[in-house]
Every structure is written in C-alpha cells, then in structure tokens.
Design a protein around this motif. Structure first.
Motif, mmCIF file in Angstrom:
data_model
loop_
_atom_site.group_PDB
_atom_site.id
_atom_site.type_symbol
_atom_site.label_atom_id
_atom_site.label_comp_id
_atom_site.label_asym_id
_atom_site.label_seq_id
_atom_site.Cartn_x
_atom_site.Cartn_y
_atom_site.Cartn_z
ATOM 1 N N THR A 70 0.107 -11.470 5.185
ATOM 2 C CA THR A 70 -0.789 -11.248 6.328
ATOM 3 C C THR A 70 -2.216 -10.860 5.945
ATOM 4 O O THR A 70 -3.172 -11.343 6.516
ATOM 5 C CB THR A 70 -0.154 -10.245 7.303
ATOM 6 O OG1 THR A 70 -0.831 -10.307 8.547
ATOM 7 C CG2 THR A 70 -0.161 -8.823 6.769
ATOM 8 N N ASN A 71 -2.366 -9.979 4.964
ATOM 9 C CA ASN A 71 -3.688 -9.555 4.459
ATOM 10 C C ASN A 71 -3.423 -8.463 3.429
ATOM 11 O O ASN A 71 -2.296 -7.979 3.301
ATOM 12 C CB ASN A 71 -4.621 -9.039 5.586
ATOM 13 C CG ASN A 71 -4.022 -7.904 6.379
ATOM 14 O OD1 ASN A 71 -3.583 -6.912 5.826
ATOM 15 N ND2 ASN A 71 -3.982 -8.050 7.688
ATOM 16 N N ASN A 72 -4.440 -8.086 2.702
ATOM 17 C CA ASN A 72 -4.287 -6.983 1.750
ATOM 18 C C ASN A 72 -5.677 -6.497 1.350
ATOM 19 O O ASN A 72 -6.285 -7.009 0.416
ATOM 20 C CB ASN A 72 -3.495 -7.420 0.511
ATOM 21 C CG ASN A 72 -3.236 -6.269 -0.443
ATOM 22 O OD1 ASN A 72 -3.783 -5.165 -0.284
ATOM 23 N ND2 ASN A 72 -2.418 -6.510 -1.447
ATOM 24 N N SER A 73 -6.135 -5.510 2.078
ATOM 25 C CA SER A 73 -7.494 -5.011 1.843
ATOM 26 C C SER A 73 -7.642 -4.375 0.464
ATOM 27 O O SER A 73 -8.752 -4.187 -0.017
ATOM 28 C CB SER A 73 -7.843 -3.988 2.918
ATOM 29 O OG SER A 73 -6.876 -2.954 2.911
ATOM 30 N N ARG A 74 -6.521 -4.048 -0.196
ATOM 31 C CA ARG A 74 -6.588 -3.389 -1.508
ATOM 32 C C ARG A 74 -6.495 -4.383 -2.670
ATOM 33 O O ARG A 74 -6.652 -3.980 -3.815
ATOM 34 C CB ARG A 74 -5.449 -2.385 -1.664
ATOM 35 C CG ARG A 74 -5.345 -1.398 -0.536
ATOM 36 C CD ARG A 74 -6.354 -0.294 -0.682
ATOM 37 N NE ARG A 74 -6.383 0.486 0.547
ATOM 38 C CZ ARG A 74 -7.334 1.357 0.833
ATOM 39 N NH1 ARG A 74 -8.319 1.563 0.002
ATOM 40 N NH2 ARG A 74 -7.310 2.017 1.961
ATOM 41 N N ARG A 75 -6.172 -5.626 -2.400
ATOM 42 C CA ARG A 75 -6.003 -6.589 -3.489
ATOM 43 C C ARG A 75 -7.317 -6.723 -4.270
ATOM 44 O O ARG A 75 -8.345 -7.107 -3.711
ATOM 45 C CB ARG A 75 -5.593 -7.945 -2.907
ATOM 46 C CG ARG A 75 -5.588 -9.105 -3.895
ATOM 47 C CD ARG A 75 -4.425 -9.073 -4.866
ATOM 48 N NE ARG A 75 -3.136 -9.194 -4.199
ATOM 49 C CZ ARG A 75 -1.963 -9.075 -4.844
ATOM 50 N NH1 ARG A 75 -1.932 -8.850 -6.151
ATOM 51 N NH2 ARG A 75 -0.833 -9.164 -4.167
ATOM 52 N N ILE A 88 -9.139 -0.828 -10.424
ATOM 53 C CA ILE A 88 -8.404 -1.613 -9.422
ATOM 54 C C ILE A 88 -7.346 -0.755 -8.732
ATOM 55 O O ILE A 88 -6.631 0.012 -9.388
ATOM 56 C CB ILE A 88 -7.709 -2.807 -10.094
ATOM 57 C CG1 ILE A 88 -8.756 -3.699 -10.752
ATOM 58 C CG2 ILE A 88 -6.908 -3.610 -9.083
ATOM 59 C CD1 ILE A 88 -8.141 -4.829 -11.530
ATOM 60 N N ARG A 89 -7.234 -0.917 -7.436
ATOM 61 C CA ARG A 89 -6.227 -0.174 -6.685
ATOM 62 C C ARG A 89 -4.823 -0.662 -7.058
ATOM 63 O O ARG A 89 -4.637 -1.814 -7.454
ATOM 64 C CB ARG A 89 -6.447 -0.353 -5.175
ATOM 65 C CG ARG A 89 -7.832 0.021 -4.698
ATOM 66 C CD ARG A 89 -8.190 1.463 -5.030
ATOM 67 N NE ARG A 89 -7.292 2.411 -4.432
ATOM 68 C CZ ARG A 89 -7.513 3.028 -3.266
ATOM 69 N NH1 ARG A 89 -8.615 2.783 -2.589
ATOM 70 N NH2 ARG A 89 -6.656 3.887 -2.772
ATOM 71 N N THR A 90 -3.841 0.218 -6.878
ATOM 72 C CA THR A 90 -2.462 -0.118 -7.244
ATOM 73 C C THR A 90 -1.565 -0.148 -6.013
ATOM 74 O O THR A 90 -1.940 0.348 -4.943
ATOM 75 C CB THR A 90 -1.887 0.920 -8.221
ATOM 76 O OG1 THR A 90 -1.708 2.157 -7.521
ATOM 77 C CG2 THR A 90 -2.811 1.140 -9.411
#
Ligand code: FEO
Ligand code: CA
Ligand code: CA
Length: 641
Positions: free
Chosen positions: A451-456, A465-467
C-alpha cells in the motif's frame, strides 16, 4: 507524552509513535542501499523491455493496450471530492446496511446524534465494515462481513473524547467489532438485510473461540481463565477476509496489539518482552486507543501476559451454523493479518496466501498437508501444513522459504506464535505493507497490494536508514523500489509449474501508482498504465472477479493536494491483467476508505464497503457518519462480475 488523538492516527503511525524504529548505525548498510538502487534501475529497464520477465511488460504496456479491445463495460469515472458515492453512467448504487442498523427486531433504534446504547449493541450491524464474502445455498444468500475497529469519538459521549469511562463503555465498543453473519435478499424494492433470519449472528470481542494447530495448548497460550491454552474469547481487528473451497469464512486479525495494555509497570521475561516489542503491544502504563485494560483485566498484560498471544490469527467461521464455535488456526501464523486468499494446488492441497500489514514486514504462503476432497472431511484441513515466507530476488524470480524447525531454530509452536521472528530468521524480503492478496481464477497467478511505506529508504536525523520492527534496514529492493513510497504498488507472481504449492515463482510489478502530473518522469510518475485520468494512491482491498478483472480499492491520502492532486477521494478501480489498463469505477465519500467487495449469487450486484466516512454519510446533515455497505448494479441489470 502529550495526549494522542487516536481518531487522527493510523494504526501504523500509532506503532511508530510507541515503538520508534532504531536507526541503523552501520555504514556498510548505507553502501548496500546504494548498490541496491543501481540494481533496481537495471531491473526496471529489463522489465520495460517487455516479455523477458513475464509477458506483459509494464513500461511498454500502452502499446499493448491500444492493440486490444477494452474489456471494461464502463467509461472511466472522473475523480471526486464530495461527500457521497459515485459510479459510472449506466450504473446505480444504494445503501444496503449501515453501522447500527438492526439485525434483530429487538435491536435498539439508532439515534442520529448519539448512535446505539450498550444494551442491544450486539443486535445491530457493527461499525467500520471491511472484508466480506457472500455464501449461497438453495436460494439463501448470507453476507459475512468484518467490522474492523471502532471510532471511540463516535460511539462514546462527546466529553469523553473517545475514551471509555466504564466497563459498560468497553462492552459497547467490543460489541461493535468482529464479524456479522446476515442474510440478504433482493426484492422489487432492492436489497435488504433479512431481520431475524435464523442465520444471523454477531461475533465480537467476547465470543468463545477454539484454538487449534501447533500453538494450541502451548504454555505461552495459557491464561488463568483458560489453563488449557485451547479456548479464547473474541476475534480482533477483523480486517480482510477469505473463504475456503468448502464454504467457510475466514476472518483475519490485523492490528490486535492495540487492544492490550498495562495498568502497572511491568517486569517481563525475555520472551514476552521481545514478542511485545516485535508485535507492537504497548508496555507503557497508558490508556492507549481503546483502554480495554482499564476495565477488563483480560486485556491487562500485567495480569494476563499471554492473552496477546491468543490474537493475530486466521479464524474460520461456518456461516451456516450460528452455533458453531469459530476456530483460530495457529498453523497459518500470527501476525497483522490482512486477508487470506486461497488457491488449490493441482494435487488438491489448499494454498493460502497472506500479507502482514506493517512497514517492512513479510508476505506468507501456507500449504496444507492434506488434500481437499469435495464432500470429504474438511475439519482439520487448516490445522496441519507448512507455512512459508516470501523472498523476492532482483532478477524477477522468488522463493517461498519454509518456516521449519531446522531453518528457524524455533519449535513449531514458536513459529506459529512468533511468526515474524521466524521470517526474520530466514531473511524474508521486507515489503511495503502487504495488504490484500487476490488469486486470479482465470490464470495461475496472484497479486498483492503493497500500500505504501513512508519509511522505505527514509533517513533519520543522523542520516541513517530507518528499520522495520526487527531492526532490518528498509533499503529499497526490487518489488519495493521507491524511497519514501507514498503511492504504493501491486506485485504479481506466477508460481513455477503452474502450481501454487511450488516453492519458486516469477514476479513483476503489475502497477506502481504515481502522479505523472506532478512527477513527469522517474519512479514517482508511476508505471505506464498510470495516467492523468486514473491516478490513485495506496492500493489496499482487492478481489479478482470470475472474468479475471482485478478490482482495486484504495485507503490513502484523499486531500487531493500536492503529491495527491488529481486523485480525489478513495476509490475502486478495475484493472485488466493482460493489458495492464486500469480505470476508475467508483469513488467513496471524503474521509472514507473503500474496502471489502463481493458479488451476489447471480453476479448482477456488487457489495462494496465504505469504511470510516467523514461528514454525515449516508444519512445527511445532522447525523453521525456511518460506515456502510452499498450495492452497485447496472441500470440494465446485466452482470457486474
Ligand atoms: Fe485493515 Fe491493512 O488494513
Ligand atoms: Ca486494508
Ligand atoms: Ca490500508
């Protein structure tokens, strides 16, 4: 912590707030990310050059579209931004049932200003409709529907700001969620719920459930009220749906973590502490979104630390027997289940595809040990089998890795209870929030909405980088190629040997949503099957009809501004699996998510769910907004799926 407005906060953002993900402090991983990006761009070109990967190359999809006659029986609907439902010319819609409508003649009346009181709150249709399936036998049609969550501000007195103030308030909220089994019938006046049907049933947060599979009876499943670890109460956060070939309903427990909390500071052993962290069960002394634990000790993990282990499963319900106990099938794993899409392998084994909807979590497949024989005993078909997790390779192939004792270092019961940890142990591919999976009945292939992933690929303040919840860095990868993915994509796979039980597959992206008006090129413009006329974001619900058309429902940003300009309200679109063409079919009222889709037995009616509408849909000025199921038909009563 400042007071949280849960009505404004998604479940994912709630988890992020309570469990901020650590940044990765490893420079090598930053390098890995850069390499991965170069790898994707090469892969994208290979995709676009066409048939090399899987036939319908997406980046040249438009020429394929032009060469073929459209399969759509409607003209595309323009984006809409108002407070009601729209369908194309030649179609019509009507409300079938709204939250608070009576299922039984003794149900309390709905008050437009205050809703439904606690007494009788289990005699009405629940709130926030989601996954649904229709079952029919000898002229009787049963619609089985999830009610995913409650909006506390709508259901409780205004001065309480959405928070329960008594055990009575908690009971009311518990009753509005779960599953409804109801008979529906069409007359000259349209479709209606059959009030007092002998099949009608409300299943809610206190309904007795049986637990089976590898986790049943394990110490981590035992509570003071159930020392056997085989019987629990309630099914929670029932999101997407599924069905079995033998005619039962599958309800899928998604954001179950939010119902649990603690009234005291905790001192936890390692197993409980790690499990609560990975699954987002709050260990802070805090009322949380629902504050069940403030009034119902079963949800207080300081008193019942194993209770959260008894939620997060696929639950099977027999729609035709109102007395049958629903069964929690632990063999299919414990995670934030979106939906459950079945396929039959050529040898008769049952395959169930499932997504874990959280940023950076995984996609799963379960294969039964035994085969389905029509008319045979199906009572244990979902009890014994092998769970797998998906690993996508950059070259367009993938593998389903078996979650076995040998490869995970965990027992079968531990794999069933802490499935996410098992997936991490075998290096599954982190995904951009797997929502609904749909199996194409006209080809051996399946699709999953990411759907989406604002942290990717997003960096934190110190440039790391976020985990995900396991501490894995969410670097872009081939099926999830975009940093700060705000639009979403749909991945498609074809199992090798035309066998859904096969352990290998080929994959491609059916569509990457995007905004070609705002981004004239690059990945945010989306794939070639996205244009100024059919833009959308955050694909979520999905069903493929008997003709093979893909129906895509959205749960995204509907402010129609900035990156989302030209997309309008959340919507339902239809996609041609062969040409890739996608057209907008229906739009929901502003504030709503369009989720849940099924068809009448004669395929002349679509049932479509409208969840959490804003404004005062559908009753108009002065009424609380009411989540509803609408029926959509063609004016000429021709087939719609
Ligand atoms: Fe309940 Fe992931 O949607
Ligand atoms: Ca969903
Ligand atoms: Ca969603």
């Amino acid at each position: 912590m400042p007071k949280i407005n849960y009505d404004e906060l998604s479940f994912d953002d709630e988890d992020e707030l309570k469990f901020p993900r650590d940044a990765v402090q490893d420079f090598d991983r930053v390098v890995e990310r850069a390499v991965s990006r170069r790898g994707f761009l090469g892969g994208a070109l290979a995709f676009g050059s066409g048939a090399a990967v899987m036939g319908a190359g997406l980046l040249n999809g438009s020429s394929a579209m032009a060469a073929q006659v459209s399969r759509f029986a409607f003209e595309q609907l323009a984006p809409q931004t108002d407070g009601t439902v729209h369908v194309p010319n030649g179609y019509n819609w009507d409300v079938l049932v709204r939250w608070g409508d009576p299922l039984f003649s003794d149900a309390p009346a709905f008050d437009p200003a205050t809703g439904i009181p606690t007494a009788g709150s289990d005699r009405v249709f629940g709130e926030n409709t989601d996954g649904m399936e229709l079952f029919h036998q000898r002229g009787t049609e049963l619609l089985v529907v999830n009610s995913e969550y409650v909006n506390g501000k709508i259901n409780l007195p205004a001065e309480q700001e959405g928070q329960p103030a008594s055990a009575d308030d908690v009971t009311r909220l518990q009753n509005f969620q779960g599953v409804t089994v109801m008979e529906v019938a069409e007359s000259d006046e349209g479709w209606d719920v059959v009030v007092d049907s002998p099949y009608t049933r409300r299943i809610h947060h206190r309904t007795p459930m049986a637990i089976d599979g590898p986790a049943a009876g394990h110490d981590l499943m035992k509570t003071a009220a159930d020392p056997t670890g085989t019987q629990s109460l309630g099914t929670f956060n029932n999101c997407g749906s599924g069905r079995t070939p033998w005619g039962t309903y599958l309800t899928c427990e998604e954001n179950f973590n939010g119902y649990f909390g603690t009234t005291e500071e905790l001192s936890l052993d390692e197993v409980h502490a790690a499990g609560f962290k990975r699954y987002g069960v709050s260990t802070d002394v805090d009322p949380g979104r629902y504050n069940y634990h403030g009034y119902d000790a079963r949800f207080d993990i300081s008193k019942n630390p194993n209770e959260p282990h008894r939620a997060g499963y696929i639950v099977e319900i027999d729609p035709w027997n109102p007395d049958a106990t629903p069964v929690k099938h632990t063999a299919l794993g414990r995670f934030k289940h979106e939906n459950a899409a079945y396929a039959l392998a050529p040898d008769g084994r049952v395959v169930v595809y499932m997504g874990d909807d959280e940023r950076g979590e995984y996609m799963y497949k379960w294969v039964s040990r035994d085969i389905y024989v029509p008319g045979g005993d199906t009572s244990t078909l979902l009890s014994e089998g092998q769970l797998h997790v998906a690993k996508f390779n950059d070259d367009g192939t993938g593998i389903w890795i078996g979650l076995t004792r040998e490869d995970t270092g965990m027992t079968e019961a531990e794999i069933a209870i802490f499935t996410r940890m098992a997936g991490t142990a075998v290096s599954a591919t982190t995904m951009d929030r797997p929502e609904w999976i749909a199996v194409n009945p006209t080809a051996v292939e399946a699709y999953c909405c990411l759907t989406n992933n604002s942290r990717r690929g997003a960096l934190d303040d110190s440039g790391e980088i976020r985990t995900n919840a396991a501490g894995e860095p969410m670097v872009p990868n081939a099926p999830n190629p975009r940093e700060v993915n705000r639009y979403g994509q749909i991945v498609r796979w074809r199992p090798h040997n035309d066998d859904h039980a096969a352990s290998t597959f080929d994959w491609d992206l059916y569509v990457m949503a995007g905004n070609p008006d705002v981004y004239t090129d690059g990945l945010y413009a989306g794939t070639a099957n996205i244009n100024a006329g059919n833009m959308f974001n955050s694909p979520d619900g999905m069903q493929i009809d008997s003709t093979g058309l893909i129906w895509i429902q959205t749960d995204g940003d509907d402010d129609n501004e900035g990156d989302f300009l030209g997309m309008g309200n959340n919507q339902m679109l239809a996609g041609d699996p062969v040409t890739g063409e996608i057209r907008r079919f229906l739009t929901g009222p502003n504030g709503s998510e369009v989720t849940g889709l099924t068809w009448s037995a004669d395929r002349r009616t679509m049932f479509v769910g409208i969840q959490h509408p804003g404004g005062s849909f559908p009753d108009g000025e002065g009424s609380l907004p009411r989540s509803s199921i609408v029926v959509v038909k063609r004016d000429d009563n021709a087939l719609v799926g």
